[in-house]
Scaffold this motif. Structure first.
Motif, PDB file in Angstrom:
ATOM      1  N   SER A   1       0.837  -1.202   0.000  1.00 50.52           N
ATOM      2  CA  SER A   1       0.000   0.000   0.000  1.00 50.52           C
ATOM      3  C   SER A   1       0.871   1.251   0.000  1.00 50.52           C
ATOM      4  O   SER A   1       2.063   1.187   0.325  1.00 50.52           O
ATOM      5  CB  SER A   1      -0.926   0.006   1.216  1.00 50.52           C
ATOM      6  N   VAL A   2       0.256   2.353  -0.378  1.00 47.50           N
ATOM      7  CA  VAL A   2       0.977   3.625  -0.458  1.00 47.50           C
ATOM      8  C   VAL A   2       0.160   4.693   0.264  1.00 47.50           C
ATOM      9  O   VAL A   2      -1.054   4.758   0.100  1.00 47.50           O
ATOM     10  CB  VAL A   2       1.154   4.060  -1.940  1.00 47.50           C
ATOM     11  N   SER A   3       0.834   5.502   1.056  1.00 49.72           N
ATOM     12  CA  SER A   3       0.171   6.648   1.683  1.00 49.72           C
ATOM     13  C   SER A   3       0.885   7.936   1.299  1.00 49.72           C
ATOM     14  O   SER A   3       2.082   8.077   1.577  1.00 49.72           O
ATOM     15  CB  SER A   3       0.197   6.527   3.212  1.00 49.72           C
ATOM     16  N   PRO A   4       0.164   8.873   0.685  1.00 47.27           N
ATOM     17  CA  PRO A   4       0.744  10.202   0.511  1.00 47.27           C
ATOM     18  C   PRO A   4       0.844  10.824   1.904  1.00 47.27           C
ATOM     19  O   PRO A   4      -0.139  10.828   2.649  1.00 47.27           O
ATOM     20  CB  PRO A   4      -0.290  10.944  -0.345  1.00 47.27           C
ATOM     21  N   ALA A   5       2.042  11.272   2.267  1.00 50.83           N
ATOM     22  CA  ALA A   5       2.246  11.738   3.649  1.00 50.83           C
ATOM     23  C   ALA A   5       2.936  13.094   3.669  1.00 50.83           C
ATOM     24  O   ALA A   5       3.572  13.491   2.683  1.00 50.83           O
ATOM     25  CB  ALA A   5       3.103  10.716   4.402  1.00 50.83           C
ATOM     26  N   LEU A   6       2.794  13.773   4.804  1.00 50.03           N
ATOM     27  CA  LEU A   6       3.581  14.987   5.002  1.00 50.03           C
ATOM     28  C   LEU A   6       4.786  14.608   5.862  1.00 50.03           C
ATOM     29  O   LEU A   6       4.646  13.956   6.893  1.00 50.03           O
ATOM     30  CB  LEU A   6       2.746  16.056   5.710  1.00 50.03           C
ATOM     31  N   CYS A   7       5.954  14.985   5.380  1.00 48.89           N
ATOM     32  CA  CYS A   7       7.190  14.679   6.106  1.00 48.89           C
ATOM     33  C   CYS A   7       7.585  15.945   6.857  1.00 48.89           C
ATOM     34  O   CYS A   7       7.773  16.995   6.243  1.00 48.89           O
ATOM     35  CB  CYS A   7       8.250  14.286   5.084  1.00 48.89           C
ATOM     36  N   VAL A   8       7.675  15.847   8.190  1.00 48.62           N
ATOM     37  CA  VAL A   8       7.956  17.055   8.981  1.00 48.62           C
ATOM     38  C   VAL A   8       9.079  16.803   9.986  1.00 48.62           C
ATOM     39  O   VAL A   8       9.479  15.659  10.223  1.00 48.62           O
ATOM     40  CB  VAL A   8       6.687  17.524   9.753  1.00 48.62           C
ATOM     41  N   GLU A   9       9.549  17.890  10.578  1.00 45.08           N
ATOM     42  CA  GLU A   9      10.564  17.752  11.626  1.00 45.08           C
ATOM     43  C   GLU A   9       9.977  17.034  12.830  1.00 45.08           C
ATOM     44  O   GLU A   9       8.773  17.100  13.067  1.00 45.08           O
ATOM     45  CB  GLU A   9      11.029  19.139  12.058  1.00 45.08           C
ATOM     46  N   LYS A  10      10.879  16.417  13.603  1.00 45.96           N
ATOM     47  CA  LYS A  10      10.377  15.629  14.728  1.00 45.96           C
ATOM     48  C   LYS A  10      10.135  16.504  15.950  1.00 45.96           C
ATOM     49  O   LYS A  10      10.855  16.424  16.936  1.00 45.96           O
ATOM     50  CB  LYS A  10      11.368  14.515  15.059  1.00 45.96           C
ATOM     51  N   ASN A  11       9.152  17.367  15.833  1.00 49.87           N
ATOM     52  CA  ASN A  11       8.732  18.080  17.039  1.00 49.87           C
ATOM     53  C   ASN A  11       7.221  18.196  17.019  1.00 49.87           C
ATOM     54  O   ASN A  11       6.581  18.102  15.968  1.00 49.87           O
ATOM     55  CB  ASN A  11       9.421  19.443  17.160  1.00 49.87           C
ATOM     56  N   TRP A  12       6.676  18.390  18.213  1.00 51.68           N
ATOM     57  CA  TRP A  12       5.216  18.329  18.348  1.00 51.68           C
ATOM     58  C   TRP A  12       4.492  19.361  17.489  1.00 51.68           C
ATOM     59  O   TRP A  12       3.479  19.079  16.861  1.00 51.68           O
ATOM     60  CB  TRP A  12       4.830  18.471  19.824  1.00 51.68           C
ATOM     61  N   GLU A  13       5.066  20.576  17.466  1.00 47.27           N
ATOM     62  CA  GLU A  13       4.400  21.649  16.732  1.00 47.27           C
ATOM     63  C   GLU A  13       4.252  21.288  15.253  1.00 47.27           C
ATOM     64  O   GLU A  13       3.172  21.434  14.672  1.00 47.27           O
ATOM     65  CB  GLU A  13       5.239  22.911  16.884  1.00 47.27           C
ATOM     66  N   ALA A  14       5.343  20.794  14.679  1.00 48.54           N
ATOM     67  CA  ALA A  14       5.316  20.460  13.247  1.00 48.54           C
ATOM     68  C   ALA A  14       4.330  19.326  12.973  1.00 48.54           C
ATOM     69  O   ALA A  14       3.573  19.351  11.997  1.00 48.54           O
ATOM     70  CB  ALA A  14       6.720  20.063  12.781  1.00 48.54           C
ATOM     71  N   ILE A  15       4.321  18.342  13.867  1.00 49.42           N
ATOM     72  CA  ILE A  15       3.432  17.182  13.672  1.00 49.42           C
ATOM     73  C   ILE A  15       1.966  17.611  13.736  1.00 49.42           C
ATOM     74  O   ILE A  15       1.154  17.279  12.869  1.00 49.42           O
ATOM     75  CB  ILE A  15       3.735  16.090  14.729  1.00 49.42           C
ATOM     76  N   SER A  16       1.635  18.399  14.756  1.00 51.17           N
ATOM     77  CA  SER A  16       0.213  18.763  14.901  1.00 51.17           C
ATOM     78  C   SER A  16      -0.220  19.697  13.768  1.00 51.17           C
ATOM     79  O   SER A  16      -1.326  19.583  13.254  1.00 51.17           O
ATOM     80  CB  SER A  16      -0.054  19.383  16.273  1.00 51.17           C
ATOM     81  N   LYS A  17       0.687  20.572  13.334  1.00 50.67           N
ATOM     82  CA  LYS A  17       0.367  21.467  12.223  1.00 50.67           C
ATOM     83  C   LYS A  17       0.057  20.658  10.958  1.00 50.67           C
ATOM     84  O   LYS A  17      -0.896  20.941  10.218  1.00 50.67           O
ATOM     85  CB  LYS A  17       1.576  22.374  11.954  1.00 50.67           C
ATOM     86  N   ALA A  18       0.871  19.625  10.737  1.00 51.48           N
ATOM     87  CA  ALA A  18       0.662  18.782   9.551  1.00 51.48           C
ATOM     88  C   ALA A  18      -0.705  18.092   9.616  1.00 51.48           C
ATOM     89  O   ALA A  18      -1.452  18.056   8.628  1.00 51.48           O
ATOM     90  CB  ALA A  18       1.776  17.739   9.449  1.00 51.48           C
ATOM     91  N   ALA A  19      -1.027  17.561  10.805  1.00 51.79           N
ATOM     92  CA  ALA A  19      -2.312  16.864  10.950  1.00 51.79           C
ATOM     93  C   ALA A  19      -3.468  17.833  10.710  1.00 51.79           C
ATOM     94  O   ALA A  19      -4.438  17.504  10.011  1.00 51.79           O
ATOM     95  CB  ALA A  19      -2.413  16.234  12.334  1.00 51.79           C
ATOM     96  N   ILE A  20      -3.357  19.028  11.242  1.00 50.94           N
ATOM     97  CA  ILE A  20      -4.423  20.037  11.065  1.00 50.94           C
ATOM     98  C   ILE A  20      -4.609  20.341   9.579  1.00 50.94           C
ATOM     99  O   ILE A  20      -5.734  20.390   9.072  1.00 50.94           O
ATOM    100  CB  ILE A  20      -4.070  21.327  11.852  1.00 50.94           C
ATOM    101  N   SER A  21      -3.500  20.495   8.871  1.00 53.02           N
ATOM    102  CA  SER A  21      -3.634  20.853   7.452  1.00 53.02           C
ATOM    103  C   SER A  21      -4.206  19.682   6.637  1.00 53.02           C
ATOM    104  O   SER A  21      -4.941  19.886   5.680  1.00 53.02           O
ATOM    105  CB  SER A  21      -2.298  21.332   6.871  1.00 53.02           C
ATOM    106  N   LEU A  22      -3.899  18.443   7.027  1.00 54.56           N
ATOM    107  CA  LEU A  22      -4.464  17.296   6.300  1.00 54.56           C
ATOM    108  C   LEU A  22      -5.978  17.223   6.487  1.00 54.56           C
ATOM    109  O   LEU A  22      -6.717  16.944   5.553  1.00 54.56           O
ATOM    110  CB  LEU A  22      -3.817  15.983   6.755  1.00 54.56           C
ATOM    111  N   VAL A  23      -6.422  17.482   7.704  1.00 52.10           N
ATOM    112  CA  VAL A  23      -7.870  17.452   7.946  1.00 52.10           C
ATOM    113  C   VAL A  23      -8.541  18.572   7.136  1.00 52.10           C
ATOM    114  O   VAL A  23      -9.565  18.357   6.486  1.00 52.10           O
ATOM    115  CB  VAL A  23      -8.183  17.613   9.453  1.00 52.10           C
TER     116      VAL A  23
END
Ligand code: ATP
Ligand code: MG
Length: 392
Positions: free
Chosen positions: A73-95
């Motif tokens: 399987s393949v998932s288009p993903a956002l690759c971000v820096e390993k910090n909480w802010e970047a991760i949550s920002k990415a999730a917000i933008s995907l939603v």
């Protein structure tokens, strides 16, 4: 925030010490599939990542990779820096960018970098809170979420994604040797080739034609079919063999009820010799039990008797309807049903035997000295390399 493709692979994880080899082959095959798109492919701990894809070609690249054997399987993903802010920002933008406007969600997290300060559970909990705060109309549904928000924290970066596209499965072509496909212009044999290639087997192919009884267009059709199969199977060496002389000899000198099975035996013999020359370790046909007179149990046994290489018949237990479905799925059906004659259909006997005996057929075959004709047919065979890696 970079857009990447996260690729999971199928059975390769079962391969123990051979695993790096299988992974390398998979990456090679993915590279072939992405030939027309500039991208960087990297392996990392049980996953493959595709970076630097031009933004407007991500969906296309994902589609191509899903067609590579070995891809689960393949998932288009956002690759971000390993910090909480970047991760949550990415999730917000995907939603926010989700065209399906989901009402419910659930978070998933995997942390292979144990130095990351939050546990998987904490990531899920925090992300759940953040999304609920940001989007008050969303709710959590742990049983049937419309959206699955997944975070993977890995060595180099973190990845956030919400979609998963199914790949074709199987194993990378080239990891399981080579086999020789007997390809006619019909519906079945291209599907048979596809199915064996899906198990990681490289294909060569042989086609028998009978000028002037079959036309140039029948031959072009087979080349076209081979091209479609090569989209999945990679480059295929196609041998085009003139069968006219042998066919006429069978027709003139052997019992007419046996002509189809005798033709099949001679095709197998020639295919076996070419297979031995090009390193193919098995033959593949599109036969299914009982489909036509030459595919009864007795006929199949008589065909097998002509050769000593194993004969793979991946469609053996399939109904015609199931084969047609697969032909449509892989894209060969429309070409297969073009009405150009095949050499077998030109010389169909009126009353074919349905229960041929091996001894009887051997005796009928011995009525003619086929050896010089076989040698001549092989010597004159035309070989072309067919390849079309790019899935259009
Ligand atoms: P197909 O749709 O593959 O033609 P079919 O149901 O028409 O299959 P047959 O024509 O009896 O069946 O052929 C059985 C198998 O023999 C084919 O699937 C193919 O593997 C092989 N075969 C038949 N004709 C040829 C040919 N002209 N050249 C190479 N292989 C052939
Ligand atoms: Mg046929």
């Amino acid at each position: 925030m970079k857009q990447v493709l996260l690729v999971r692979y199928a059975e390769i994880h079962l391969k123990g010490l051979n695993r790096p080899y299988f992974e390398r082959m998979l990456v090679d095959r993915m590279r072939d599939a992405l030939q027309s798109i500039h991208a960087r492919i990297e392996r990392e701990q049980g996953r493959v990542f595709v970076y630097d894809i031009p933004e407007d070609r991500i969906a296309e690249a994902s589609e191509k990779i899903c067609g590579v054997f070995g891809v689960h399987s393949v998932s288009p993903a956002l690759c971000v820096e390993k910090n909480w802010e970047a991760i949550s920002k990415a999730a917000i933008s995907l939603v926010a960018s989700d065209a399906d406007k989901p009402q419910s969600f659930k978070c998933f997290a995997k942390r292979s970098d144990k130095r990351f300060p939050m546990s998987s559970e904490q990531i899920c909990r925090e992300l759940g809170h953040t999304l609920l705060e940001t989007y008050p109309t969303l709710s959590v549904d742990v049983h049937h979420p419309q959206l699955k928000v997944t975070v993977e924290v890995r060595q180099q970066s973190a990845f956030v994604f919400t979609k998963e596209q199914r790949g074709v499965g199987g194993m990378p072509v080239g990891t399981n040797g080579k086999a020789m496909l007997l390809i006619s212009g019909g519906i079945d044999s291209p599907v048979a080739g596809y199915m064996i290639a899906k198990r990681g087997v490289e294909l060569a192919a042989v086609h028998f034609y009978s000028y002037p009884y079959t036309s140039e267009r029948a031959r072009d059709k087979v080349i076209e079919l081979t091209k479609i199969v090569s989209k999945y199977a990679g480059e295929i060496e196609l041998y085009l063999v003139s069968f006219t002389e042998i066919q006429l000899a069978i027709y003139d000198q052997c019992p007419s009820s046996e002509t189809t099975v005798l033709m099949r035996r001679l095709m197998m013999k020639i295919a076996e010799r070419i297979a031995n020359q090009c390193g193919a370790k098995a033959l593949i046909t599109g036969e299914a039990i009982g489909q036509v007179a030459s595919q009864t149990m007795d006929s199949l046994a008589c065909t097998d008797d002509a050769v000593s290489l194993p004969v793979f018949r991946p469609l053996i237990g399939f109904d015609k309807e199931e084969i047609v479905e697969r032909a449509q799925m892989i894209g060969t059906f429309e070409t297969s049903i073009q009405p150009y004659e095949d050499c077998c259909t030109v010389f169909v006997p009126q009353h074919p035997v349905t229960r041929p005996k091996v001894e009887q057929l051997r005796a009928s075959e011995a009525l003619v000295d086929f050896e010089p004709m076989i040698q001549q047919a092989i010597a004159n065979a035309e070989c072309m390399k067919i390849s079309q890696f790019v899935l259009d």
